[in-house]
Design a protein around this motif. Structure first.
Motif, PDB file in Angstrom:
ATOM      1  N   LEU A  70      -4.061 -10.404  -0.713  1.00  7.37           N
ATOM      2  CA  LEU A  70      -4.317 -10.293   0.732  1.00  7.37           C
ATOM      3  C   LEU A  70      -3.032  -9.948   1.491  1.00  7.37           C
ATOM      4  CD1 LEU A  70      -6.767 -13.234   1.604  1.00  7.37           C
ATOM      5  CD2 LEU A  70      -7.211 -10.767   1.734  1.00  7.37           C
ATOM      6  N   ARG A  71      -1.932 -10.621   1.122  1.00 10.18           N
ATOM      7  CA  ARG A  71      -0.660 -10.335   1.800  1.00 10.18           C
ATOM      8  C   ARG A  71      -0.223  -8.899   1.550  1.00 10.18           C
ATOM      9  NH1 ARG A  71       1.345 -15.052  -0.754  1.00 10.18           N
ATOM     10  NH2 ARG A  71       2.811 -13.733  -1.874  1.00 10.18           N
ATOM     11  N   VAL A  72      -0.367  -8.450   0.278  1.00 10.22           N
ATOM     12  CA  VAL A  72      -0.006  -7.067  -0.065  1.00 10.22           C
ATOM     13  C   VAL A  72      -0.876  -6.100   0.739  1.00 10.22           C
ATOM     14  CG1 VAL A  72      -0.106  -5.336  -1.910  1.00 10.22           C
ATOM     15  CG2 VAL A  72       0.891  -7.593  -2.372  1.00 10.22           C
ATOM     16  N   ASP A  73      -2.182  -6.356   0.786  1.00  9.02           N
ATOM     17  CA  ASP A  73      -3.095  -5.453   1.503  1.00  9.02           C
ATOM     18  C   ASP A  73      -2.765  -5.381   2.999  1.00  9.02           C
ATOM     19  OD1 ASP A  73      -4.330  -4.868  -0.846  1.00  9.02           O
ATOM     20  OD2 ASP A  73      -6.098  -6.129  -0.517  1.00  9.02           O
ATOM     21  N   ARG A  74      -2.423  -6.536   3.566  1.00  6.30           N
ATOM     22  CA  ARG A  74      -2.050  -6.552   4.993  1.00  6.30           C
ATOM     23  C   ARG A  74      -0.818  -5.696   5.237  1.00  6.30           C
ATOM     24  NH1 ARG A  74      -3.705 -12.045   5.373  1.00  6.30           N
ATOM     25  NH2 ARG A  74      -1.647 -12.771   4.753  1.00  6.30           N
ATOM     26  N   ARG A  75       0.167  -5.833   4.354  1.00  7.05           N
ATOM     27  CA  ARG A  75       1.399  -5.050   4.555  1.00  7.05           C
ATOM     28  C   ARG A  75       1.161  -3.567   4.267  1.00  7.05           C
ATOM     29  NH1 ARG A  75       6.545  -7.536   1.722  1.00  7.05           N
ATOM     30  NH2 ARG A  75       7.360  -5.542   2.481  1.00  7.05           N
ATOM     31  N   LEU A  76       0.282  -3.269   3.302  1.00  9.86           N
ATOM     32  CA  LEU A  76      -0.027  -1.855   3.015  1.00  9.86           C
ATOM     33  C   LEU A  76      -0.752  -1.219   4.184  1.00  9.86           C
ATOM     34  CD1 LEU A  76      -1.107  -1.855  -0.761  1.00  9.86           C
ATOM     35  CD2 LEU A  76       1.132  -1.286   0.229  1.00  9.86           C
ATOM     36  N   ALA A  77      -1.627  -1.990   4.853  1.00  7.87           N
ATOM     37  CA  ALA A  77      -2.371  -1.458   6.003  1.00  7.87           C
ATOM     38  C   ALA A  77      -1.417  -1.014   7.108  1.00  7.87           C
ATOM     39  CB  ALA A  77      -3.348  -2.512   6.523  1.00  7.87           C
ATOM     40  N   GLU A  78      -0.275  -1.732   7.202  1.00  7.42           N
ATOM     41  CA  GLU A  78       0.726  -1.385   8.224  1.00  7.42           C
ATOM     42  C   GLU A  78       1.435  -0.068   7.909  1.00  7.42           C
ATOM     43  OE1 GLU A  78       3.381  -4.714   8.300  1.00  7.42           O
ATOM     44  OE2 GLU A  78       1.789  -6.120   8.851  1.00  7.42           O
ATOM     45  N   LEU A  79       1.323   0.382   6.672  1.00 10.26           N
ATOM     46  CA  LEU A  79       2.022   1.611   6.268  1.00 10.26           C
ATOM     47  C   LEU A  79       1.253   2.878   6.636  1.00 10.26           C
ATOM     48  CD1 LEU A  79       3.338   0.643   2.691  1.00 10.26           C
ATOM     49  CD2 LEU A  79       4.617   0.626   4.844  1.00 10.26           C
ATOM     50  N   GLY A  80       0.029   2.721   7.155  1.00 11.60           N
ATOM     51  CA  GLY A  80      -0.745   3.887   7.583  1.00 11.60           C
ATOM     52  C   GLY A  80      -1.638   4.441   6.486  1.00 11.60           C
ATOM     53  N   ASP A  81      -2.216   5.607   6.769  1.00  6.51           N
ATOM     54  CA  ASP A  81      -3.250   6.171   5.898  1.00  6.51           C
ATOM     55  C   ASP A  81      -2.731   6.683   4.557  1.00  6.51           C
ATOM     56  OD1 ASP A  81      -5.341   5.632   7.503  1.00  6.51           O
ATOM     57  OD2 ASP A  81      -5.515   7.636   8.375  1.00  6.51           O
ATOM     58  N   ARG A  82      -1.613   7.377   4.600  1.00  7.66           N
ATOM     59  CA  ARG A  82      -1.101   7.933   3.343  1.00  7.66           C
ATOM     60  C   ARG A  82       0.304   7.406   3.087  1.00  7.66           C
ATOM     61  NH1 ARG A  82      -0.383  13.458   3.752  1.00  7.66           N
ATOM     62  NH2 ARG A  82      -0.218  13.608   1.491  1.00  7.66           N
ATOM     63  N   PRO A  83       0.404   6.150   2.637  1.00  8.65           N
ATOM     64  CA  PRO A  83       1.741   5.562   2.441  1.00  8.65           C
ATOM     65  C   PRO A  83       2.491   6.246   1.309  1.00  8.65           C
ATOM     66  CG  PRO A  83       0.054   4.135   1.515  1.00  8.65           C
ATOM     67  CD  PRO A  83      -0.679   5.238   2.222  1.00  8.65           C
ATOM     68  N   HIS A  84       3.807   6.291   1.441  1.00  8.98           N
ATOM     69  CA  HIS A  84       4.665   6.813   0.380  1.00  8.98           C
ATOM     70  C   HIS A  84       4.597   5.837  -0.806  1.00  8.98           C
ATOM     71  CE1 HIS A  84       8.167   8.218  -1.767  1.00  8.98           C
ATOM     72  NE2 HIS A  84       8.321   9.206  -0.900  1.00  8.98           N
ATOM     73  N   PRO A  85       4.458   6.357  -2.034  1.00 11.41           N
ATOM     74  CA  PRO A  85       4.340   5.453  -3.190  1.00 11.41           C
ATOM     75  C   PRO A  85       5.540   4.515  -3.340  1.00 11.41           C
ATOM     76  CG  PRO A  85       4.598   7.752  -3.890  1.00 11.41           C
ATOM     77  CD  PRO A  85       4.315   7.766  -2.432  1.00 11.41           C
ATOM     78  N   ARG A  86       6.705   4.956  -2.883  1.00 10.81           N
ATOM     79  CA  ARG A  86       7.882   4.080  -2.922  1.00 10.81           C
ATOM     80  C   ARG A  86       7.644   2.834  -2.072  1.00 10.81           C
ATOM     81  NH1 ARG A  86      12.002   2.224  -0.454  1.00 10.81           N
ATOM     82  NH2 ARG A  86      14.152   2.274  -1.229  1.00 10.81           N
ATOM     83  N   ASP A  87       7.072   3.036  -0.879  1.00  7.67           N
ATOM     84  CA  ASP A  87       6.818   1.898   0.014  1.00  7.67           C
ATOM     85  C   ASP A  87       5.744   0.981  -0.562  1.00  7.67           C
ATOM     86  OD1 ASP A  87       8.659   3.053   1.738  1.00  7.67           O
ATOM     87  OD2 ASP A  87       7.124   4.156   2.848  1.00  7.67           O
ATOM     88  N   VAL A  88       4.753   1.563  -1.221  1.00  4.25           N
ATOM     89  CA  VAL A  88       3.683   0.761  -1.834  1.00  4.25           C
ATOM     90  C   VAL A  88       4.276  -0.134  -2.930  1.00  4.25           C
ATOM     91  CG1 VAL A  88       1.523   0.818  -3.137  1.00  4.25           C
ATOM     92  CG2 VAL A  88       1.925   2.490  -1.291  1.00  4.25           C
TER      93      VAL A  88
END
Lengths: 207, 207
Positions: A70-88
């Motif tokens: 859940l924490r990971v998903d919340r932070r990924l949602a903040e990265l927008g629609d097409r997050p950079h794989p490095r940020d993921v």
């Protein structure tokens, strides 16, 4: 409140009590009796929710994995629609480390589970499955990142996955305060910087 | 046999009994009584050698560190008079991992000590000192390797030290048999290959 929901909520409250026992007093104190005390219920009441220490421990670990996801998903949602794989990858790795209170609770739960796994076949199988799932997710992400030109084409996704998983070794260094959180993030960022091609979004496939 | 030597030998035998308890049954079973049983002596006899659980645990950890250092020194001696710093680091790192029976015993002892450290101030201080010494040795080696042109000059010895220490995270992956020993060595070799300049001995300072 429907009975089923209440049952689930009580089990989650017990799981959090178990995390507190592990975090504050250590895995050596981890018994049904100690968790019942921490959860403010009798040993008998706790047994209504968990028939055995192993059932309780397994639920508490599954719940920790859920909360981490859940924490990971919340932070990924903040990265927008097409997050950079490095940020993921950075989010996935750093949420496994005890860098804040919630992550410390789930990280210590996970460490306790691994410890139990060394001397319990069933728990070992579950712990392996959990890590194997994480490994598969990281490897898939890296394969795609290589294909999309984000990662240097000479990198082997399997080897890079193993190195990223091994970096969860920062856990011990953070727990013992040998390395500061800031220095941990600096090291992880340098590792990721070297894995990823600079400005790949503008220049796919560059070496 | 002089009394002093005998005393030391008995303490080492007890330390090895403690390692076996930790390795075979887990840190939860780690009591003076359990170690006495494993060492084949009475609780009272054991107390002649160690006044407290903490004294016993600390001695067993120091002895594990000593044994690990001996293994490292033996392998370094095989590398000849002027070993390549890459080979030195590889020996230091891999002897910390549970890649063979002796290293597994000391690695589990070390994991148990870290766990105790989370809930014991004195043990935490000792565990931190131990890791801090290892960190200082790695950092010094890397600084010299940069100065001698073995390591890319753009690498920060502090960051690289942190990454190498964090790779002890392979311990969990090996213990749970998520990653094979061979794949662990492959990943460590790739990490080291990227840290070190190729053929630096023939071509100092090459980027």
């Amino acid at each position: 409140m429907p009975k089923q929901v209440d049952h689930r909520e009580r089990r989650e409250a017990i799981a959090r009590a178990l995390w507190r026992v592990v975090e504050q007093r250590g895995v050596a104190q981890l018994s049904l009796r100690e968790v019942a005390r921490e959860a403010g219920m009798s040993h008998g009441q706790l047994q209504h929710y968990f028939a055995s220490r192993e059932a309780m421990l397994t639920f508490a670990m599954d719940f920790a994995t859920e909360q981490t996801t859940l924490r990971v998903d919340r932070r990924l949602a903040e990265l927008g629609d097409r997050p950079h794989p490095r940020d993921v990858l950075r989010v996935m790795l750093t949420e496994l480390l005890p860098l804040h209170a919630d992550a410390r609770a789930t990280s210590r739960m996970s460490a306790a589970f691994v410890l139990e796994a060394l001397h319990d076949e069933n728990i070992r199988a579950r712990a392996r499955d959990g890590i194997a799932q994480g490994r598969a997710a990281v490897e898939q992400l890296l394969r795609r990142a290589v294909a999309d030109g984000y990662v240097h084409p000479d990198r082997d996704p399997v080897v890079e996955t193993h190195l990223l998983l091994a970096l969860t070794g920062f856990t011990t260094l953070l727990e013992l305060q040998v390395i500061e959180p800031r220095d941990t993030l600096t090291a992880i960022d340098q590792h990721l910087d070297r894995l990823f091609v600079e400005d790949a979004e503008d220049d796919h496939g560059a070496g």
